[in-house]
Enzyme design. Sequence first.
Site, mmCIF file in Angstrom:
data_model
loop_
_atom_site.group_PDB
_atom_site.id
_atom_site.type_symbol
_atom_site.label_atom_id
_atom_site.label_comp_id
_atom_site.label_asym_id
_atom_site.label_seq_id
_atom_site.Cartn_x
_atom_site.Cartn_y
_atom_site.Cartn_z
ATOM 1 N N ASP A 24 24.210 -9.710 59.722
ATOM 2 C CA ASP A 24 24.732 -8.902 60.838
ATOM 3 C C ASP A 24 25.467 -7.610 60.452
ATOM 4 O O ASP A 24 26.241 -7.610 59.495
ATOM 5 C CB ASP A 24 25.776 -9.707 61.629
ATOM 6 C CG ASP A 24 25.363 -11.117 61.968
ATOM 7 O OD1 ASP A 24 24.231 -11.491 61.671
ATOM 8 O OD2 ASP A 24 26.202 -11.841 62.534
ATOM 9 N N GLU A 206 26.248 -16.043 69.840
ATOM 10 C CA GLU A 206 26.883 -15.370 68.710
ATOM 11 C C GLU A 206 27.070 -13.889 69.033
ATOM 12 O O GLU A 206 26.404 -13.336 69.909
ATOM 13 C CB GLU A 206 25.999 -15.501 67.449
ATOM 14 C CG GLU A 206 25.711 -16.945 67.054
ATOM 15 C CD GLU A 206 24.895 -17.107 65.772
ATOM 16 O OE1 GLU A 206 25.281 -17.938 64.948
ATOM 17 O OE2 GLU A 206 23.880 -16.409 65.596
HETATM 18 C C1 FRU Z 1 24.879 -14.338 63.344
HETATM 19 C C2 FRU Z 1 25.839 -15.179 62.534
HETATM 20 C C3 FRU Z 1 27.229 -15.092 63.096
HETATM 21 C C4 FRU Z 1 28.084 -15.415 61.912
HETATM 22 C C5 FRU Z 1 27.313 -14.784 60.788
HETATM 23 C C6 FRU Z 1 27.426 -15.535 59.499
HETATM 24 O O1 FRU Z 1 23.743 -13.966 62.656
HETATM 25 O O2 FRU Z 1 25.369 -16.517 62.494
HETATM 26 O O3 FRU Z 1 27.453 -15.928 64.200
HETATM 27 O O4 FRU Z 1 29.381 -14.888 62.029
HETATM 28 O O5 FRU Z 1 25.978 -14.729 61.196
HETATM 29 O O6 FRU Z 1 26.863 -14.813 58.458
#
Ligand code: FRU
Length: 493
Positions: A24, A206
Amino acid sequence: SGQDTLEQHRPLYHFTPPEQWMNDPNGMVFYDGEYHLFYQHYPDSNVWGPMHWGHAVSRNLVTWEHLPIALYPDSIGMIFSGSSVADVDNTSGFGSADNPPLVAMFTYHNAEGERARRNDYQTQGIAYSLDKGRTWEKYANNPVVNNPGLRDFRDPNLFWHEPTQRWVLILAAGDRVRLYNSPDLKAWTFLSEFGEKNGDHGGVWECPDLFPMMVNGQQKWVMLLSINPGGPNGGSATQYFVGNFDGKKFTTDYPNDTLWIDYGPDDYAGVTWSNVPESDGRRLFIGWMSNWDYAKEVPTYAWRSAMTVARTLSLVQTDAGVRLASRPVQELEQLRNGSYTLSAATVRDSLDLSHQANLQSPAMEFKLSFDLPKTTASDFGVRLFNDLGEEVRIGYEPQAKQWYIDRSRSGKTDFKEGFVRRITAPRLAESDTLTMHLYVDVASVELFADDGTTVMTSIFFPNEDFTHAALFTERDSLHFNGGEAFSLTQKPL
Ligand code: FRU
């Protein structure tokens, strides 16, 4: 990008980490002339692992300068996704009136707590920078938001709410979001929950974002919300809501609709930049150009994953209601190094665009316009291809009234089951003219159709780069209204 080297498939102008794993985008904030981009990063491997915040800055959203890792895991946990803001009035007290701090909030993920099957292993912490994001100090009293006993409790996103004179925090909790507020970014009060009756619930929620936008002379609030799995074309994707926010509670204007910011499989966890000056006025977005279904298996080795191009979001009134449109940021025009006018033509079978436009590059941009066939129902669109017979098709099906991307013959496709599947998106626009704005890079295509009201992003891994493009029509002749083609190159910093 050489063929069959560790660097094969490295995009020419999309953001990639210098090496190893990325997911992300995080903590995007504009400050003192710089766009900051942090990202979920594991510096020791090309698959996901203990998360750090990698860091880069740009003055134009196109050329990025890599900076050292900004946040490392510590005794509380790994550093998961989050956001940052410029605390210009120094409400946090971390800086001074003369040198206000940048404040980041992120999720602490405690792996021991997870292994022990505790329910409170995700909490929210903050950190601040007094040197334009170059170095970060974690707050001594972390975490600042404790976990009320929810297994998934993460991805805080911050903004200043002028009417209530409070910071507002939105985070994902299971398949809901929760809102909090604070006067100082340290002490947080729970406000409300959203989601029980709305949106898609096929996976965990998320990376939320919440921001105001104008439409029809009225202010509306947009909530972005990523979901995994449950996307319209499988795996992870980002839905959105349009509604109102009164400082405490969000309500949607379209309680029965599930809306997607990008129907393609490869735009996830995208959020927007904080503190873009009002004089600019844009709401700027970037997403992770991959999908949790296969992100860890894509055939690159020196690094994994790229970001989408930066995009400008806007609200548009359509017959179905107010909808979110995405367009590539104008700064991307700096990448153009050759520009070619494509003449109008009646297309039978195929029209070679690369030849007409003298293109010989895997990085291309097209702006194309077509008359919607009135009597015929044949699919048409653009083919990207190489001399090995591999191709990607980005097309339109008049009968189904949908856009599609077909990457079934795009080269390396069998690294993970499910990479090849039918990728479609409903057409929202009603006009008799269809437009396609395409950004093509070594390993991706982004379609902004009908002025960005239908968007699809897809990655691909041909054995040789696609340096050819052609219009195709499956059966009937097609009226191409002409357009423009550009070859793109990354400019040095
Ligand atoms: C989304 C996610 C978030 C988390 C991160 C962990 O892709 O799963 O929810 O904070 O990636 O790397």
